[in-house]
Design an enzyme around this catalytic site. Structure first.
Site, PDB file in Angstrom:
ATOM      1  N   GLY A  28     -16.478  -8.037 -67.461  1.00 26.11           N
ATOM      2  CA  GLY A  28     -15.396  -8.427 -68.357  1.00 26.11           C
ATOM      3  C   GLY A  28     -14.109  -8.109 -67.632  1.00 26.11           C
ATOM      4  O   GLY A  28     -14.064  -7.174 -66.820  1.00 26.11           O
ATOM      5  N   TYR A  31     -12.718  -4.482 -67.544  1.00 25.27           N
ATOM      6  CA  TYR A  31     -13.768  -3.611 -66.991  1.00 25.27           C
ATOM      7  C   TYR A  31     -13.928  -3.854 -65.494  1.00 25.27           C
ATOM      8  O   TYR A  31     -14.028  -2.900 -64.707  1.00 25.27           O
ATOM      9  CB  TYR A  31     -15.097  -3.850 -67.702  1.00 25.27           C
ATOM     10  CG  TYR A  31     -16.263  -3.194 -66.987  1.00 25.27           C
ATOM     11  CD1 TYR A  31     -16.434  -1.812 -67.029  1.00 25.27           C
ATOM     12  CD2 TYR A  31     -17.175  -3.951 -66.245  1.00 25.27           C
ATOM     13  CE1 TYR A  31     -17.489  -1.198 -66.355  1.00 25.27           C
ATOM     14  CE2 TYR A  31     -18.222  -3.349 -65.571  1.00 25.27           C
ATOM     15  CZ  TYR A  31     -18.378  -1.971 -65.621  1.00 25.27           C
ATOM     16  OH  TYR A  31     -19.405  -1.376 -64.943  1.00 25.27           O
ATOM     17  N   ASN A  32     -13.944  -5.131 -65.091  1.00 27.19           N
ATOM     18  CA  ASN A  32     -14.038  -5.434 -63.663  1.00 27.19           C
ATOM     19  C   ASN A  32     -12.917  -4.749 -62.892  1.00 27.19           C
ATOM     20  O   ASN A  32     -13.132  -4.143 -61.837  1.00 27.19           O
ATOM     21  CB  ASN A  32     -13.942  -6.941 -63.417  1.00 27.19           C
ATOM     22  CG  ASN A  32     -15.005  -7.743 -64.133  1.00 27.19           C
ATOM     23  OD1 ASN A  32     -16.028  -7.214 -64.544  1.00 27.19           O
ATOM     24  ND2 ASN A  32     -14.757  -9.027 -64.300  1.00 27.19           N
ATOM     25  N   TRP A 101     -21.125 -16.447 -75.549  1.00 23.41           N
ATOM     26  CA  TRP A 101     -21.692 -16.116 -76.847  1.00 23.41           C
ATOM     27  C   TRP A 101     -21.130 -14.740 -77.206  1.00 23.41           C
ATOM     28  O   TRP A 101     -21.727 -13.705 -76.928  1.00 23.41           O
ATOM     29  CB  TRP A 101     -23.218 -16.073 -76.774  1.00 23.41           C
ATOM     30  CG  TRP A 101     -23.817 -17.381 -76.371  1.00 23.41           C
ATOM     31  CD1 TRP A 101     -24.242 -18.402 -77.185  1.00 23.41           C
ATOM     32  CD2 TRP A 101     -24.073 -17.841 -75.019  1.00 23.41           C
ATOM     33  NE1 TRP A 101     -24.724 -19.448 -76.431  1.00 23.41           N
ATOM     34  CE2 TRP A 101     -24.643 -19.138 -75.100  1.00 23.41           C
ATOM     35  CE3 TRP A 101     -23.864 -17.282 -73.748  1.00 23.41           C
ATOM     36  CZ2 TRP A 101     -25.003 -19.868 -73.975  1.00 23.41           C
ATOM     37  CZ3 TRP A 101     -24.224 -18.006 -72.626  1.00 23.41           C
ATOM     38  CH2 TRP A 101     -24.790 -19.281 -72.743  1.00 23.41           C
ATOM     39  N   ASN A 166      -3.848 -13.341 -68.135  1.00 21.65           N
ATOM     40  CA  ASN A 166      -5.198 -13.906 -68.012  1.00 21.65           C
ATOM     41  C   ASN A 166      -5.427 -14.977 -69.075  1.00 21.65           C
ATOM     42  O   ASN A 166      -6.382 -14.916 -69.855  1.00 21.65           O
ATOM     43  CB  ASN A 166      -6.248 -12.798 -68.114  1.00 21.65           C
ATOM     44  CG  ASN A 166      -7.447 -13.065 -67.223  1.00 21.65           C
ATOM     45  OD1 ASN A 166      -7.598 -14.155 -66.655  1.00 21.65           O
ATOM     46  ND2 ASN A 166      -8.317 -12.083 -67.103  1.00 21.65           N
ATOM     47  N   ARG A 168      -6.469 -17.928 -71.249  1.00 18.97           N
ATOM     48  CA  ARG A 168      -7.629 -18.793 -71.434  1.00 18.97           C
ATOM     49  C   ARG A 168      -7.364 -19.647 -72.678  1.00 18.97           C
ATOM     50  O   ARG A 168      -7.494 -19.155 -73.807  1.00 18.97           O
ATOM     51  CB  ARG A 168      -8.908 -17.979 -71.624  1.00 18.97           C
ATOM     52  CG  ARG A 168      -9.271 -17.085 -70.435  1.00 18.97           C
ATOM     53  CD  ARG A 168      -9.681 -17.909 -69.229  1.00 18.97           C
ATOM     54  NE  ARG A 168     -10.095 -17.069 -68.111  1.00 18.97           N
ATOM     55  CZ  ARG A 168      -9.296 -16.675 -67.133  1.00 18.97           C
ATOM     56  NH1 ARG A 168      -8.009 -17.024 -67.158  1.00 18.97           N
ATOM     57  NH2 ARG A 168      -9.749 -15.926 -66.147  1.00 18.97           N
ATOM     58  N   GLY A 231       1.116 -17.223 -51.914  1.00 18.67           N
ATOM     59  CA  GLY A 231       1.029 -15.774 -51.813  1.00 18.67           C
ATOM     60  C   GLY A 231       1.417 -15.075 -53.100  1.00 18.67           C
ATOM     61  O   GLY A 231       1.560 -15.698 -54.153  1.00 18.67           O
ATOM     62  N   GLY A 259      -9.116 -12.137 -59.411  1.00 21.11           N
ATOM     63  CA  GLY A 259      -7.905 -11.590 -60.012  1.00 21.11           C
ATOM     64  C   GLY A 259      -8.112 -10.198 -60.578  1.00 21.11           C
ATOM     65  O   GLY A 259      -7.218  -9.348 -60.511  1.00 21.11           O
ATOM     66  N   ASP A 260      -9.296  -9.941 -61.125  1.00 17.45           N
ATOM     67  CA  ASP A 260      -9.591  -8.621 -61.683  1.00 17.45           C
ATOM     68  C   ASP A 260      -9.633  -7.564 -60.582  1.00 17.45           C
ATOM     69  O   ASP A 260      -9.092  -6.464 -60.740  1.00 17.45           O
ATOM     70  CB  ASP A 260     -10.931  -8.634 -62.414  1.00 17.45           C
ATOM     71  CG  ASP A 260     -11.013  -9.709 -63.482  1.00 17.45           C
ATOM     72  OD1 ASP A 260      -9.959 -10.114 -64.008  1.00 17.45           O
ATOM     73  OD2 ASP A 260     -12.140 -10.154 -63.788  1.00 17.45           O
TER      74      ASP A 260
END
Length: 313
Positions: A28, A31-32, A101, A166, A168, A231, A259-260
């Site tokens: 996630g 978390y990542n 899900w 982030n 979405r 960059g 990105g994480d």
């Protein structure tokens, strides 16, 4: 001790292994970032604030967190919900797409389990808190406001706040809905890490200068703008401070968590007081290696072999 708290959702990640099977992992966005922060600075005390279920798969995920050196003492338990699941598909260029899900997951209810004043009082002693647009998007409208109040309470205690939009689109009612909550997050943040594509989609900002100017409206001190092949540009107190040129990976297998890993490495380096240019360089190198491996979290032995060896080169 240097410490980072990540706020958000971790899910079961399913990655195709041939035509008939999937590899199971846990991932996630925040978390990542936390995992890569901990790997970048092993002495970092890494906490996660989320909610998981009281079931075997949730306990399996919590065990995996602990193996990564993540402290789960501030993670809440729901007796009525469990964790979400997502599956990754990647095309021949390594670009990924997801199937989710996650509706009514435990993490989506994390702000409703305990009163916000109790969360502020019992939060571990940390240097920095990291959350994202996804951390907000999974919550109900009422709980989004509670999360912002929680962040405000931590900031008032002297904790530095970092935020990655982030964006979405599918997670928001519409563009205006996303903008409203992004601006709420920017208004409480000390560090933001937007992508140029996020701001182009939401505000029609066409370059890093426009993005930096916009962030100044919210008094964001440190703005790290990821601009793809142009960059990454770093602004501090409204002034361009550093630029990290883009360097394409030799191969791009899977862009999941690029990105994480960048965000986590950058924040860890800043927490231990490395300068912005050094933190940018380290974060960019890590992200460049992460895209060459499948899944969000590189196996730790690969990280040690590939990334730790190359960071000094």
């Amino acid at each position: 001790m240097a410490a980072l708290l990540a706020i958000g959702e971790c899910m079961m990640e399913l990655t195709p292994q041939g035509d008939k099977s999937f590899n199971k992992a846990f991932a996630g966005d925040t978390y990542n970032a936390l995992v890569y922060a901990k790997r970048s600075v092993p002495e970092l005390n890494a906490f996660i604030f989320s909610a998981i279920g009281n079931d075997d798969i949730s306990r399996s995920m919590s065990t995996e967190w602990e193996k990564e050196g993540v402290n789960t003492s501030f993670t809440l338990i729901s007796n009525t919900a469990t964790i979400g699941i997502y599956a990754i598909s990647t095309d021949v260029t390594g670009e990924r797409s997801f199937s989710y899900w996650r509706k009514n997951s435990a993490a989506s209810q994390m702000m409703a389990i305990k009163p916000v004043y109790e969360l502020i009082e019992t939060c571990p002693d940390v240097s920095c808190v990291f959350f994202s647009g996804i951390s907000l998007a999974i919550l109900s409208e009422e709980d989004k406001a509670v999360l912002i109040k929680f962040i405000q309470g931590l900031k008032a205690k002297g904790v530095k706040i970092a935020f990655d939009p982030n964006y979405r689109p599918a997670m928001w009612v519409n563009k205006e809905h996303a903008v409203f909550w992004l601006e709420q997050a920017y208004s409480v943040s000390d560090i933001v890490l937007p992508g140029e594509e996020d701001h182009q989609a939401l505000f029609a900002h066409q370059d890093h200068i426009a993005i930096a100017d916009y962030c100044q409206l919210f008094n964001v001190q440190e703005v790290i703008i990821k601009c793809g092949e142009k960059g990454t540009f770093a602004y501090f107190d409204g002034k361009l401070t550093a630029h990290q040129p883009f360097k394409a990976a030799p191969i791009q297998v899977d862009s999941t968590a690029a990105g994480d890993s960048f965000a986590g490495t950058y924040l860890a380096q800043r927490i231990i007081n490395n300068d912005i240019a050094t933190a940018l360089q380290q974060a960019s190198k890590v992200a460049g290696h992460v895209v060459q491996h499948r899944g969000a979290i590189m196996p730790s032995e690969q990280y040690e072999k590939v990334i730790n060896t190359n960071l000094t080169n």
